[in-house]
Design a protein around this motif. Structure first.
Motif, PDB file in Angstrom:
ATOM      1  N   LEU A  87      56.847  67.625  48.140  1.00 21.25           N
ATOM      2  CA  LEU A  87      58.101  66.982  47.762  1.00 21.25           C
ATOM      3  C   LEU A  87      57.722  65.757  46.943  1.00 21.25           C
ATOM      4  O   LEU A  87      56.967  64.906  47.432  1.00 21.25           O
ATOM      5  N   VAL A  88      58.200  65.680  45.718  1.00 24.07           N
ATOM      6  CA  VAL A  88      57.871  64.530  44.862  1.00 24.07           C
ATOM      7  C   VAL A  88      59.130  63.681  44.688  1.00 24.07           C
ATOM      8  O   VAL A  88      60.129  64.142  44.137  1.00 24.07           O
ATOM      9  N   SER A  89      59.074  62.463  45.186  1.00 24.37           N
ATOM     10  CA  SER A  89      60.213  61.558  45.105  1.00 24.37           C
ATOM     11  C   SER A  89      60.108  60.699  43.848  1.00 24.37           C
ATOM     12  O   SER A  89      59.076  60.066  43.608  1.00 24.37           O
ATOM     13  N   ILE A  90      61.184  60.674  43.070  1.00 26.58           N
ATOM     14  CA  ILE A  90      61.255  59.725  41.954  1.00 26.58           C
ATOM     15  C   ILE A  90      61.817  58.431  42.541  1.00 26.58           C
ATOM     16  O   ILE A  90      62.949  58.400  43.037  1.00 26.58           O
ATOM     17  N   LEU A  91      60.992  57.381  42.548  1.00 23.95           N
ATOM     18  CA  LEU A  91      61.367  56.117  43.194  1.00 23.95           C
ATOM     19  C   LEU A  91      62.506  55.453  42.426  1.00 23.95           C
ATOM     20  O   LEU A  91      62.584  55.592  41.203  1.00 23.95           O
ATOM     21  N   ARG A  92      63.392  54.726  43.158  1.00 19.98           N
ATOM     22  CA  ARG A  92      63.318  54.592  44.591  1.00 19.98           C
ATOM     23  C   ARG A  92      64.310  55.501  45.307  1.00 19.98           C
ATOM     24  O   ARG A  92      64.154  55.817  46.468  1.00 19.98           O
ATOM     25  N   GLY A 100      65.342  63.886  55.243  1.00 18.96           N
ATOM     26  CA  GLY A 100      66.075  65.100  55.615  1.00 18.96           C
ATOM     27  C   GLY A 100      65.276  66.343  55.297  1.00 18.96           C
ATOM     28  O   GLY A 100      65.188  67.277  56.105  1.00 18.96           O
ATOM     29  N   MET A 101      64.667  66.364  54.129  1.00 18.73           N
ATOM     30  CA  MET A 101      63.895  67.557  53.735  1.00 18.73           C
ATOM     31  C   MET A 101      62.669  67.722  54.631  1.00 18.73           C
ATOM     32  O   MET A 101      62.334  68.835  55.027  1.00 18.73           O
ATOM     33  N   LEU A 102      62.022  66.603  54.953  1.00 15.86           N
ATOM     34  CA  LEU A 102      60.815  66.690  55.792  1.00 15.86           C
ATOM     35  C   LEU A 102      61.151  67.125  57.218  1.00 15.86           C
ATOM     36  O   LEU A 102      60.315  67.737  57.882  1.00 15.86           O
ATOM     37  N   SER A 103      62.360  66.851  57.666  1.00 14.94           N
ATOM     38  CA  SER A 103      62.690  67.297  59.022  1.00 14.94           C
ATOM     39  C   SER A 103      62.855  68.816  59.058  1.00 14.94           C
ATOM     40  O   SER A 103      62.692  69.428  60.103  1.00 14.94           O
ATOM     41  N   VAL A 104      63.142  69.418  57.915  1.00 14.34           N
ATOM     42  CA  VAL A 104      63.258  70.882  57.853  1.00 14.34           C
ATOM     43  C   VAL A 104      61.900  71.522  57.531  1.00 14.34           C
ATOM     44  O   VAL A 104      61.576  72.594  58.029  1.00 14.34           O
ATOM     45  N   VAL A 105      61.115  70.887  56.673  1.00 13.75           N
ATOM     46  CA  VAL A 105      59.791  71.410  56.299  1.00 13.75           C
ATOM     47  C   VAL A 105      58.752  70.328  56.629  1.00 13.75           C
ATOM     48  O   VAL A 105      58.217  69.670  55.739  1.00 13.75           O
ATOM     49  N   PRO A 106      58.444  70.150  57.933  1.00 14.31           N
ATOM     50  CA  PRO A 106      57.598  69.012  58.314  1.00 14.31           C
ATOM     51  C   PRO A 106      56.174  69.092  57.778  1.00 14.31           C
ATOM     52  O   PRO A 106      55.492  68.076  57.678  1.00 14.31           O
ATOM     53  N   GLY A 107      55.730  70.293  57.409  1.00  9.56           N
ATOM     54  CA  GLY A 107      54.359  70.431  56.903  1.00  9.56           C
ATOM     55  C   GLY A 107      54.217  70.057  55.438  1.00  9.56           C
ATOM     56  O   GLY A 107      53.094  70.037  54.917  1.00  9.56           O
ATOM     57  N   ALA A 108      55.318  69.788  54.756  1.00 10.78           N
ATOM     58  CA  ALA A 108      55.223  69.499  53.317  1.00 10.78           C
ATOM     59  C   ALA A 108      54.447  68.212  53.078  1.00 10.78           C
ATOM     60  O   ALA A 108      54.492  67.282  53.883  1.00 10.78           O
ATOM     61  N   ARG A 109      53.724  68.169  51.960  1.00 11.98           N
ATOM     62  CA  ARG A 109      53.079  66.935  51.514  1.00 11.98           C
ATOM     63  C   ARG A 109      54.094  66.165  50.670  1.00 11.98           C
ATOM     64  O   ARG A 109      55.101  66.732  50.230  1.00 11.98           O
ATOM     65  N   VAL A 110      53.774  64.893  50.405  1.00  5.02           N
ATOM     66  CA  VAL A 110      54.725  64.054  49.654  1.00  5.02           C
ATOM     67  C   VAL A 110      54.007  63.314  48.531  1.00  5.02           C
ATOM     68  O   VAL A 110      52.929  62.739  48.752  1.00  5.02           O
ATOM     69  N   GLY A 111      54.589  63.350  47.348  1.00  3.26           N
ATOM     70  CA  GLY A 111      54.100  62.548  46.227  1.00  3.26           C
ATOM     71  C   GLY A 111      55.191  61.582  45.780  1.00  3.26           C
ATOM     72  O   GLY A 111      56.362  61.794  46.071  1.00  3.26           O
ATOM     73  N   HIS A 112      54.772  60.522  45.086  1.00  6.75           N
ATOM     74  CA  HIS A 112      55.747  59.542  44.576  1.00  6.75           C
ATOM     75  C   HIS A 112      55.485  59.274  43.094  1.00  6.75           C
ATOM     76  O   HIS A 112      54.325  59.139  42.684  1.00  6.75           O
ATOM     77  N   VAL A 113      56.557  59.182  42.339  1.00  6.31           N
ATOM     78  CA  VAL A 113      56.465  58.766  40.934  1.00  6.31           C
ATOM     79  C   VAL A 113      57.375  57.560  40.757  1.00  6.31           C
ATOM     80  O   VAL A 113      58.553  57.616  41.121  1.00  6.31           O
ATOM     81  N   GLY A 114      56.848  56.474  40.202  1.00  6.61           N
ATOM     82  CA  GLY A 114      57.663  55.290  39.903  1.00  6.61           C
ATOM     83  C   GLY A 114      57.771  55.123  38.402  1.00  6.61           C
ATOM     84  O   GLY A 114      56.759  55.151  37.688  1.00  6.61           O
ATOM     85  N   LEU A 115      59.000  54.981  37.919  1.00  9.61           N
ATOM     86  CA  LEU A 115      59.229  54.827  36.474  1.00  9.61           C
ATOM     87  C   LEU A 115      60.207  53.680  36.259  1.00  9.61           C
ATOM     88  O   LEU A 115      61.133  53.521  37.057  1.00  9.61           O
ATOM     89  N   GLN A 123      62.633  53.862  26.833  1.00  8.28           N
ATOM     90  CA  GLN A 123      61.918  55.035  27.352  1.00  8.28           C
ATOM     91  C   GLN A 123      61.342  54.740  28.734  1.00  8.28           C
ATOM     92  O   GLN A 123      60.983  53.595  29.032  1.00  8.28           O
ATOM     93  N   PRO A 124      61.227  55.761  29.601  1.00  9.72           N
ATOM     94  CA  PRO A 124      60.650  55.527  30.921  1.00  9.72           C
ATOM     95  C   PRO A 124      59.152  55.232  30.841  1.00  9.72           C
ATOM     96  O   PRO A 124      58.425  55.871  30.077  1.00  9.72           O
ATOM     97  N   VAL A 125      58.721  54.233  31.605  1.00 11.32           N
ATOM     98  CA  VAL A 125      57.308  53.860  31.660  1.00 11.32           C
ATOM     99  C   VAL A 125      56.842  54.035  33.104  1.00 11.32           C
ATOM    100  O   VAL A 125      57.521  53.579  34.031  1.00 11.32           O
ATOM    101  N   GLU A 126      55.704  54.701  33.286  1.00 11.54           N
ATOM    102  CA  GLU A 126      55.227  54.972  34.651  1.00 11.54           C
ATOM    103  C   GLU A 126      54.536  53.735  35.234  1.00 11.54           C
ATOM    104  O   GLU A 126      53.685  53.154  34.590  1.00 11.54           O
ATOM    105  N   TYR A 127      54.912  53.335  36.467  1.00  8.75           N
ATOM    106  CA  TYR A 127      54.205  52.234  37.136  1.00  8.75           C
ATOM    107  C   TYR A 127      53.531  52.702  38.417  1.00  8.75           C
ATOM    108  O   TYR A 127      52.757  51.960  39.022  1.00  8.75           O
ATOM    109  N   TYR A 128      53.832  53.922  38.860  1.00  4.48           N
ATOM    110  CA  TYR A 128      53.208  54.421  40.100  1.00  4.48           C
ATOM    111  C   TYR A 128      53.168  55.939  40.063  1.00  4.48           C
ATOM    112  O   TYR A 128      54.147  56.583  39.655  1.00  4.48           O
TER     113      TYR A 128
END
Ligand code: URA
Length: 222
Positions: A87-92, A100-115, A123-128
């Motif tokens: 699951l990749v979350s676009i911050l914030r 909610g998603m992790l409670s249904v698929v608890p084994g999923a890994r998580v990534g984060h993108v900050g723009l 234009q969007p600039v990546e900070y994380y």
């Protein structure tokens, strides 16, 4: 904010856009849209909605057969391998969907993108950017409650594609024709899952009728 369009053209949802129109999803979304919903109510509803949406989004997840023992006998049963999912979350605001998603698929890994949006180029600039290992073996679900201009979603998916994942899906609560068109132009093969396609984007990049600023409503920052 602009006024209601008196004769809105009927919008035909293009292929590749999955509107999750289950009554429970629609009911909770309507409660979230109300301006008098408290931060706590908004967050709780978003959590519940994310669980319901996860059910639909994971419909085609592969399963594998394993041997298990019931109290009566041995059988072959099917299980999913949640670890392959990221699951990749676009911050914030994307973080509001994660729990909610992790409670249904608890084994999923998580990534984060900050723009953030550069005030000069807009234009969007990546900070994380932080992802699990072995992204080539993983299926990605990118989450962001609002697909508005599409700029953040496009930039995040551009970046994720460099890691050559097996697949990418995009999940939001709300979008609009402009957001769908922009994302599908840039990434036509990425399916979009949403609870609703609203009427339009306004000149400030907000979805109408929408629900306001999702990040502010989740975190109570306004
Ligand atoms: N982001 C939001 O939080 N709301 C919108 O309507 C558009 C973008």
């Amino acid at each position: 904010m602009s006024t209601q369009n008196p004769s809105p053209k009927a919008y035909i949802t293009p292929p590749g856009v999955h509107v999750i129109d289950h009554p429970l999803v629609q009911h909770k979304l309507s409660l979230m849209r109300r301006k008098d919903a408290s931060t706590n109510t908004f967050r709780t509803l978003l959590n519940e909605l994310s669980m319901l949406m996860a059910y639909e989004i994971t419909r085609d997840m592969p399963t594998q057969a394993i041997e298990i023992e019931t109290p009566l006998e041995t059988m072959t049963a099917r299980v999913i391998d949640g670890k392959k999912l990221v699951l990749v979350s676009i911050l914030r605001a994307g973080n509001g969907i994660l729990e909610g998603m992790l409670s249904v698929v608890p084994g999923a890994r998580v990534g984060h993108v900050g723009l953030y949006r550069d005030p000069h180029t807009l234009q969007p600039v990546e900070y994380y950017f932080k992802m699990p290992q072995d992204m080539q073996e993983r299926d990605i679900v990118v989450v962001d409650p609002m697909l508005a201009t599409g700029n953040s979603a496009i930039a995040a998916i551009d970046r994720l594609k460099q890691l050559q994942p097996k697949s990418i899906k995009f999940v939001c609560l709300l979008t609009c024709p402009e957001g769908v068109a922009a994302l599908q132009k840039a990434h036509p093969e990425v399916p979009i899952f949403t609870a609703a396609v609203d009427r339009q984007l306004n000149e400030h990049g907000y979805i109408l009728p929408g629900l306001g600023d999702a990040g502010d409503r989740i975190f109570g920052t306004q």
